[in-house]
Scaffold this motif. Structure first.
Motif, PDB file in Angstrom:
ATOM      1  N   THR A 651       0.963  -1.234   0.021  1.00 44.56           N
ATOM      2  CA  THR A 651       0.168  -0.082   0.050  1.00 44.56           C
ATOM      3  C   THR A 651       0.943   1.340   0.007  1.00 44.56           C
ATOM      4  OG1 THR A 651      -1.781  -1.113   1.117  1.00 44.56           O
ATOM      5  CG2 THR A 651      -1.973   1.155   1.285  1.00 44.56           C
ATOM      6  N   ALA A 652       2.090   1.249   0.664  1.00 41.45           N
ATOM      7  CA  ALA A 652       2.918   2.530   0.657  1.00 41.45           C
ATOM      8  C   ALA A 652       3.373   2.475  -0.646  1.00 41.45           C
ATOM      9  CB  ALA A 652       3.960   2.124   1.706  1.00 41.45           C
ATOM     10  N   ARG A 653       3.798   1.618  -1.372  1.00 42.09           N
ATOM     11  CA  ARG A 653       4.214   1.759  -2.708  1.00 42.09           C
ATOM     12  C   ARG A 653       3.386   2.268  -3.595  1.00 42.09           C
ATOM     13  NH1 ARG A 653       7.346  -3.416  -5.341  1.00 42.09           N
ATOM     14  NH2 ARG A 653       8.923  -2.705  -3.739  1.00 42.09           N
ATOM     15  N   SER A 660      -1.300   2.732   4.702  1.00 40.34           N
ATOM     16  CA  SER A 660      -0.119   1.867   5.121  1.00 40.34           C
ATOM     17  C   SER A 660       0.221   1.905   6.450  1.00 40.34           C
ATOM     18  CB  SER A 660       0.967   2.143   4.206  1.00 40.34           C
ATOM     19  OG  SER A 660       2.193   1.536   4.685  1.00 40.34           O
ATOM     20  N   ALA A 661       0.395   3.228   7.092  1.00 38.72           N
ATOM     21  CA  ALA A 661       0.969   3.350   8.448  1.00 38.72           C
ATOM     22  C   ALA A 661      -0.072   2.654   9.426  1.00 38.72           C
ATOM     23  CB  ALA A 661       0.982   4.964   8.873  1.00 38.72           C
ATOM     24  N   ARG A 662      -1.439   2.669   9.121  1.00 36.13           N
ATOM     25  CA  ARG A 662      -2.370   1.974   9.918  1.00 36.13           C
ATOM     26  C   ARG A 662      -2.225   0.692   9.895  1.00 36.13           C
ATOM     27  NH1 ARG A 662      -8.238   3.403   8.634  1.00 36.13           N
ATOM     28  NH2 ARG A 662      -8.476   3.225  11.048  1.00 36.13           N
ATOM     29  N   LEU A 663      -2.226   0.165   8.629  1.00 34.56           N
ATOM     30  CA  LEU A 663      -1.905  -1.304   8.489  1.00 34.56           C
ATOM     31  C   LEU A 663      -0.598  -1.920   9.419  1.00 34.56           C
ATOM     32  CD1 LEU A 663      -2.778  -1.886   4.715  1.00 34.56           C
ATOM     33  CD2 LEU A 663      -4.160  -2.451   6.663  1.00 34.56           C
ATOM     34  N   LEU A 664       0.378  -1.183   9.277  1.00 37.69           N
ATOM     35  CA  LEU A 664       1.642  -1.206   9.904  1.00 37.69           C
ATOM     36  C   LEU A 664       1.443  -1.423  11.447  1.00 37.69           C
ATOM     37  CD1 LEU A 664       4.723   0.766   8.599  1.00 37.69           C
ATOM     38  CD2 LEU A 664       4.184  -1.760   8.556  1.00 37.69           C
TER      39      LEU A 664
END
Length: 809
Positions: A651-653, A660-664
């Motif tokens: 998602t970051a890419r 992406s940060a929430r998924l991390l």
């Protein structure tokens, strides 16, 4: 006495009786001196919670003429019945009449007792039942028979006769067992709502639970300086959780605040029957202590029911009928009678019934179970206790062995769900094995059978703790020990404990060579490949895993074949070997062929990882989302963590840094809960670090940290919805405050002012003077606050406010 206090007493007196104009014309001239319309005993202590139950009883009384409130001793059946009686009395022109049967020991005197409660003289020339029937035949009234359990036959006969003779009459009974009269409705009275300690709840919200409010209310009565505060709130919540919301137990615990602190009470709850012994001197003897209340239930059971109660105490958490038949049949209780005895224990509120996806299970309140355990240990004792504990262990060991044999196949998810339900019983079986001489080998076999189950649903450290104890106790050469070394080595590498992992590998290889058996030898070769994989030594890992795959195929071990295929596909993937895709697809095809849906998530993950590493971000996201759509993700936490992690990178890419940060953050929560290294392999940890740096650059440190925190706080279902791009499931973001307590409606600014004055102990009149409003307006504010918070007294609202940090002005 103040004018306000005098008016309050008059109002309370009128609340127990209707206005004379509302009395029925059916009052008999020959009636005795009792009240014409009945009286409901005034409450001497505040009534806490139970709004939903009160409403449910009132609703059921519109459908049936006979309603029985059942439940374990001390659960609050009588208080609920009396509260309902006081609220519905205006609906019954003939009155609401309460008959307390607790002091009555002879069922032959039941009719006379009811007559006396109705204020009627009994003409000895006529049968008392005839007198009752004649008196009640035209009346619309509610008869409350309290504490029927010791007079079941007599109560059933009387109720059946009166309902036939008086068609406008209704009966509400309380009993630990049903009357079994035609038309009877049963309502099981549940415990008060208690905090679920496994779910984080803001401290201020703990005071919303009924059990906590009851403790605080009764504590204040016995120790006037007691207040709920940040220092004691969690301790009180734990007391209420340990006592399972049983009102009698909570009240007896609160009574100990005369001499103990909440922490001291909590520390002594393992010996609860000795601690909870200071009930009211005015109560019947069986209500003065917790043990006496349960003794009463035990004495009402037949010898087979008493025996089964004691034997069932070896179960922890829930259990099913199959387990009861396997563990408890025999020794004077034939297998064909077990169902009937279980039925009686359910009827007598010793066991509660639970439904789990179409299967019925049973459970004891922990207090009831501890009582049964004491009976098991005291009544003839040691050998009997060891016999039933060994049977319990045997049953769950057989269950785990079957689950391991069938884990790669169509029943894979069913086994994970089943073993998750049996977690407490499996722990009890392990404790028996590791704490009993001569049973250590069985413990080693049991804990290794559970390795994949534990990997999916619980922390690595718990499994390693069991393995460590078992390996230390059973040191002889055996295939069970070789398997345990293999499992513990796997888990050590997942935990990031490389030294222990290599030590287990060396011991496993040495033992496999000593045994010379095909299974342990194949496991040892696969283990060596795993160790090389965790060291990023892919060139060494690949030939070892290929060797292991051939060995497992020769042995016909389908599950081990799939595991080795997965490790081999991952090795190819991280080595940038083009064979990764076909091998990953073979791994997925094997899952689909055998309908192994738990394993399928891992196969999709490795394929998604391969596509991401190859630069096909869209394909990677689709594969990883497919993995997260699998059934019951809480049975597959490791695969879910892996998918969320790689999905965050993709998602970051793909240009969505906030998502992406929430998924991390969501993945981080799962890694921590599992106790696994984040995210495992060195090469993968490198990609995690690169993703984090990319996101910090795109968002900035503060927004990135905030997004990670937000993701870390998501419940699992919401984290998966976030990963799939779906709206979050309906409901509160945080863990629910209680199973039966809705979150409070927000208070207005004025209502917050009123609450702070309630904390100061002001009356409505004093609140009105302070806020320069009328007394009626102040009273209206108080009533709206109580309604919003779900409370029934001003004290409860004040306690709630103090728990949220409110102070008196």
């Amino acid at each position: 006495m103040s004018e306000r206090a005098r008016r309050s007493m008059e109002n309370d007196h009128r609340a127990t009786r209707r206005h004379p104009a509302e009395r029925t014309e059916h009052s008999s001239p020959g009636a005795g001196p009792g009240p014409a319309d009945g009286e409901v005993q005034a409450e001497l202590t505040s009534f806490v919670g139970r709004r939903r139950e009160v409403d449910r009883v009132r609703q059921l009384l519109t459908r049936t003429r006979l309603l029985t409130l059942t439940g374990a001793g001390g659960i609050g059946k009588t208080r609920l019945a009396l509260r309902v009686a006081s609220e519905v009395r205006r609906s019954y022109p003939g009155g609401v009449w309460v008959v307390d049967l607790a002091p009555l020991e002879d069922g032959a005197l039941l009719a006379q007792t009811v007559l006396a409660a109705l204020g009627l003289d009994h003409d000895s020339a006529r049968p008392p039942m005839r007198t009752l029937a004649d008196h009640l035949q035209d009346r619309r009234l509610l008869l409350v028979l309290d504490n029927c359990e010791h007079l079941l036959d007599a109560c059933a006969e009387l109720v059946r006769a009166l309902l036939a003779a008086a068609p406008r009459m209704q009966v509400l009974t309380t009993s630990r067992q049903a009357l079994r009269v035609d038309g009877e409705y049963l309502m099981v009275v549940p415990p008060l709502s208690t905090p679920e300690l496994g779910h984080p709840v803001p401290p201020a919200e703990l005071a919303r639970y009924e059990a906590v409010r009851l403790f605080a209310d009764r504590a204040l009565a016995v120790y006037g300086d007691f207040t709920l505060s940040p220092d004691n709130l969690e301790t009180v919540a734990r007391i209420c959780h340990r006592l399972e919301g049983i009102p009698l137990a909570i009240e007896l615990a609160a009574a100990r605040l005369r001499v103990l602190s909440p922490r001291q009470i909590l520390d002594r709850l393992d010996n609860r029957f000795e601690l909870l012994t200071r009930g009211s001197r005015a109560a019947l003897p069986r209500w003065r202590t917790l043990r006496a209340a349960i003794d009463w239930s035990y004495e009402l059971c037949t010898p087979p029911e008493q025996r089964l109660w004691a034997w069932l105490s070896v179960f922890c958490g829930g259990f099913d009928l199959e387990a009861v038949e396997e563990v408890c049949a025999g020794e004077g209780l034939p297998r064909e009678t077990v169902l009937d005895v279980v039925t009686e224990l359910v009827d007598k509120s010793i066991l509660s019934r639970e439904d789990h996806q179409g299967q019925v299970r049973y459970r004891m309140l922990e207090t009831i179970r501890q009582y049964g355990r004491a009976r098991l240990e005291d009544g003839g004792a040691g050998p009997q206790r060891e016999t039933v504990r060994r049977r319990h262990r045997d049953h769950y060991q057989q269950l785990a062995t079957r689950a391991e044999a069938e884990w790669f196949g169509p029943r894979q998810m069913a086994w994970f769900a089943r073993l998750r339900l049996e977690n407490a019983n499996l722990r009890a079986a392990l404790e028996f094995c590791l704490g009993t001489p001569g049973e250590h080998r069985a413990g080693l076999q049991l804990v290794t059978s559970l390795w994949s189950h534990r990997l999916g649903v619980s922390g690595v450290e718990e499994q390693r703790s069991w393995l460590g104890r078992a390996l230390a106790l059973d040191t002889g050469p055996s295939s069970a020990r070789a398997r345990a070394l293999w499992v513990d080595g796997w888990l050590a590498f997942l935990r990031g404990d490389m030294a222990t992992g290599h030590a287990r590998l060396a011991a496993c290889q040495e033992l496999a060579e000593t045994l010379g058996e095909a299974g342990p030898l194949a496991d040892a070769v696969q283990f060596a490949g795993l160790a090389a994989l965790f060291q990023d030594e892919f060139r060494r890992a690949v030939p070892l895993l290929e060797d292991a795959l051939g060995r497992h195929r020769a042995n016909g071990d389908l599950g081990a074949q799939w595991t080795t295929l997965f490790l081999l596909a991952l090795s190819y993937c991280l080595a940038d070997d083009p064979r990764a895709t076909p091998l990953g697809e073979e791994c997925l095809a094997l899952c689909d062929t055998h309908d192994a849906r738990w394993s399928r998530s891992y196969a999709l993950w490795v394929l998604g990882l391969q596509r991401w590493l190859a630069g096909s971000t869209g394909e990677a996201i689709a594969l990883l989302q497919d993995a997260l759509r699998g059934e019951l993700p809480h049975h597959n936490l490791l695969a879910t963590a892996q998918c969320l992690e790689v999905l965050a990178w993709a998602t970051a890419r793909d240009g969505n840094p906030l998502q992406s940060a929430r998924l991390l953050g969501a993945a981080q929560t799962l890694w921590l809960s599992l106790g696994a290294a984040l995210p495992g392999l060195g090469r993968l940890l490198q990609h995690h670090t690169e993703c984090e740096l990319r996101l910090r650059s795109a968002l900035g440190d503060a927004p990135f940290d905030a997004a990670v925190r937000d993701g870390a706080g998501l419940p699992l279902d919401e984290a998966i919805a976030c990963a799939l791009g779906r709206p979050a499931p309906a409901g509160e973001r945080s863990a629910p405050v209680g199973k039966r307590s809705a979150p409070p409606a927000p208070l207005t600014r004025r209502e917050h002012q009123v609450v702070s004055l309630l904390v100061a102990g002001l009356t409505d009149k004093e609140i009105a003077a302070e806020l320069v409003i009328s007394a009626r307006t102040a009273e209206g504010h108080v009533q709206r606050i109580l309604a919003k918070l779900g409370f029934s007294s001003r004290t409860q609202a004040a306690v709630w406010a103090v728990a949220r940090g409110a102070t008196a002005p």
